[in-house]
Design a protein around this motif. Structure first.
Motif, PDB file in Angstrom:
ATOM      1  N   VAL A 104       0.824  -1.217   0.000  1.00  0.00           N
ATOM      2  CA  VAL A 104       0.000   0.000   0.000  1.00  0.00           C
ATOM      3  C   VAL A 104       0.856   1.264   0.000  1.00  0.00           C
ATOM      4  O   VAL A 104       0.401   2.332   0.410  1.00  0.00           O
ATOM      5  N   ASP A 105       2.092   1.158  -0.487  1.00  0.00           N
ATOM      6  CA  ASP A 105       2.979   2.322  -0.508  1.00  0.00           C
ATOM      7  C   ASP A 105       2.354   3.492  -1.267  1.00  0.00           C
ATOM      8  O   ASP A 105       2.470   4.653  -0.856  1.00  0.00           O
ATOM      9  N   TRP A 107      -0.685   4.314  -1.498  1.00  0.00           N
ATOM     10  CA  TRP A 107      -1.827   4.921  -0.810  1.00  0.00           C
ATOM     11  C   TRP A 107      -1.466   5.495   0.560  1.00  0.00           C
ATOM     12  O   TRP A 107      -2.269   6.233   1.138  1.00  0.00           O
ATOM     13  N   GLN A 108      -0.295   5.160   1.064  1.00  0.00           N
ATOM     14  CA  GLN A 108       0.025   5.415   2.467  1.00  0.00           C
ATOM     15  C   GLN A 108      -0.138   6.879   2.875  1.00  0.00           C
ATOM     16  O   GLN A 108      -0.648   7.184   3.953  1.00  0.00           O
ATOM     17  N   SER A 309      -7.175   5.682   6.718  1.00  0.00           N
ATOM     18  CA  SER A 309      -7.492   4.792   7.844  1.00  0.00           C
ATOM     19  C   SER A 309      -8.768   5.219   8.564  1.00  0.00           C
ATOM     20  O   SER A 309      -9.330   4.438   9.351  1.00  0.00           O
ATOM     21  N   LEU A 338      -6.795  -3.727   0.735  1.00  0.00           N
ATOM     22  CA  LEU A 338      -6.020  -2.480   0.750  1.00  0.00           C
ATOM     23  C   LEU A 338      -6.394  -1.627   1.958  1.00  0.00           C
ATOM     24  O   LEU A 338      -5.518  -1.080   2.646  1.00  0.00           O
ATOM     25  N   LEU A 342      -4.169  -0.491   5.248  1.00  0.00           N
ATOM     26  CA  LEU A 342      -3.979   0.928   5.548  1.00  0.00           C
ATOM     27  C   LEU A 342      -4.448   1.303   6.957  1.00  0.00           C
ATOM     28  O   LEU A 342      -4.306   2.447   7.375  1.00  0.00           O
TER      29      LEU A 342
END
Length: 550
Positions: A104-105, A107-108, A309, A338, A342
């Motif tokens: 998930v890089d 989207w992080q 999150s 995903l 997250l």
């Protein structure tokens, strides 16, 4: 490249037709060629081996039925030649499943623009609620809606009233019935008719229901829990509640349920009791004043950045077809994984549509207590259906069956793919609140609206809703993203479909690519982009009375 058929799991003994296959069509999968012995409509299944009465039918790697009669190699599976069947399961974990979280890089560091609440939750919208505690107040709710909606700029975007006026004019001018039926009528767009008086308030939502009294006391308690879930919801700025006074669903019961979910509740909340206030005019006038004051307070909130999150996503399906389990549902399952990676929360509900995949979910549970609670709720639900002469096997609708979902186990195995592959962190009974990040299972019926209503009450601030046949379902306070399993539906009903995953069936996209595209859309919707259901004013709300509903 588009194939003629698909095999979902290596252990399956059936193929799914991706297009209509005439009799005598040779189809090849993994080096094996099968010739159809009868016409196989798209979305339906053909036998990958000759089947005898009692033989197992396997799809998604699980038992989904048994043969009633002999089925030839390449023959069509129908309700006449197979019957619902599932494997038994152990409420205790046979083995704990490991999980490889997706990367998930990308989207992080991404954020959405949401409404931050004092309890730490973040809304994807900002609504005011007007809620009856009992069905006796539904008419007063309607009176308040008539008084507020148009003048505050919240009228429905599209009006069909001009069509009625045109029809009246045609009749008065002497047109015949045949001429009127042949007339092409046009609706009017009211989007710019009156601007919103409160630009930061997305709308006023007027709920109505048939509960609150006359049923068992547990129904009143559940209703108050559900309404408390909506009042404390991060998408809600405050609420006006109308009570008659003598009903089972007492104000004190609602307040207790609010305190369970939000001990430090600080939103504006106005509760009016008609039997204390007196006349309808006095009740409505006071409700108008308080609601207007609440809207002034609500309008002070503004969207601000929030991490992904903070999203709690409900996973829903309705009007499913034979492609749902191989395009839309697994694409949503990738979104689910995903979101869990997250640090967000997802909700998989519709317990009648988890029939046959219980062991997988038991084995995915984080501990034995979670596994046993899921098993207990599933068995109690199934037993209650059998007690009234029904059962999970009666779940598929005529539309499901017509488009390839011919047993409940077949439907369930595809529906469960919305939940991805992450661990089950909690099992909730309706209408409990989600409190843990990760995959949560929520006991609800398979009924689309009852389940969507429940997921929102449990905290979903956005719902992903897959469909193969098409449905307009929405929710009063949460955007419901409608995801098509096939391109034909997306083209036929573009006014209600937001995302098309028929691209997977068409060979244009992988499941992972479709999931990434859905999540990109989710971020935009969470930041305020309107979905089709919101544009149409589709605000479905049906509380579940704990009777049998499949």
């Amino acid at each position: 490249m588009k194939h003629l058929v698909a095999k979902i799991h290596p252990d399956d003994n059936v193929l799914v037709a991706l297009t209509d296959l005439p009799i005598g069509t040779p189809v090849t999968w993994d080096g094996t060629t099968v010739t159809t012995t009868e016409k196989i409509p798209a979305k339906h299944k053909l036998a990958l081996q000759a089947l005898q009465p009692g033989d197992s039918i396997t799809m998604y790697g699980v038992l989904v039925g048994k043969a009633r009669h002999t089925i030839q190699l390449g023959g069509l599976l129908t309700t006449a030649n197979i019957q619902h069947a599932t494997n038994s399961y152990d409420e205790h974990q046979e083995k704990r499943r490991s999980w490889n979280a997706p990367n998930v890089d990308y989207w992080q560091e991404q954020t959405f623009m949401g409404f931050h609440r004092s309890d730490g939750r973040v809304g994807t919208a900002n609504y005011w609620l007007v809620v009856p505690l009992v069905f006796c107040e539904n008419r007063n709710i309607q009176v308040l809606e008539e008084a507020l909606v148009n003048d505050l700029g919240y009228a429905r975007r599209k009006s069909y009233q001009p069509q009625t006026q045109e029809l009246i004019s045609l009749m008065q001018s002497g047109k015949t019935v045949e001429e009127i039926l042949a007339t092409d009528l046009r609706s009017a767009d009211n989007a710019a008719a009156r601007p919103r008086l409160f630009p930061n308030v997305d709308g006023i939502r007027f709920l109505s229901h048939e509960g609150g009294c006359g049923g068992i006391r547990q129904d009143a308690q559940s209703l108050c829990g559900l309404l408390a879930g909506y009042i404390t919801h991060p998408n809600v700025a405050g609420a006006t509640v109308l009570s008659l006074g003598c009903q089972n669903a007492q104000v004190s019961m609602l307040q207790d349920e609010i305190n369970k979910r939000s001990p430090n509740f600080d939103k504006p909340l106005y509760i009016l009791e008609q039997q204390k206030i007196g006349t309808e005019e006095a009740l409505v006038s006071q409700a108008l004043r308080q609601t207007f004051a609440g809207l002034m307070i609500a309008d002070k909130s503004e969207r601000q950045p929030a991490p992904l999150s903070k999203l709690t996503i409900g996973l829903e399906c309705g009007g499913s077809d034979g492609f749902s389990g191989i395009s839309a549902n697994p694409a949503v399952g990738h979104v689910s994984d995903l979101m869990v990676a997250l640090g967000g929360s997802v909700i998989l509900a519709e317990f009648p549509e988890l029939c046959g995949v219980e062991q997988e979910l038991v084995d995915r549970s984080v501990d034995s207590e979670t596994a046993e609670r899921f098993s207990s709720l599933m068995k109690a639900y199934g037993d209650s259906a059998i007690a009234v002469g029904s059962g999970f096997d009666m779940n598929p609708s005529p539309g499901n069956i017509r488009d390839g979902l011919i047993t409940d186990a077949m439907k369930s195995a595809g529906a469960a793919r919305k939940g991805g592959s992450s661990p089950v962190v909690a099992v909730l009974d309706y209408p409990e609140l989600v409190t843990k990040p990760g995959l949560n299972l929520l006991c609800t019926p398979g009924n689309d609206v009852e389940s969507t209503t429940a997921e929102v009450g449990s905290g979903a601030n956005l719902v992903l809703f897959t469909t193969g046949l098409g449905t307009p379902t929405g929710n009063p306070i949460v955007p419901v993203v409608k995801i098509s399993s096939n391109t034909a539906l997306a083209k036929r009903m573009p006014d209600i479909i937001d995302v098309n995953t028929g691209t997977v069936i068409d060979g244009e996209e992988t499941i992972e690519q479709a999931g990434q595209r859905i999540l990109e859309y989710v971020v935009r919707v969470a930041s305020g982009e309107e979905v089709s259901a919101v544009r149409h004013g589709q605000t479905d709300f049906i509380p579940w009375k704990r009777g049998v509903s499949l």
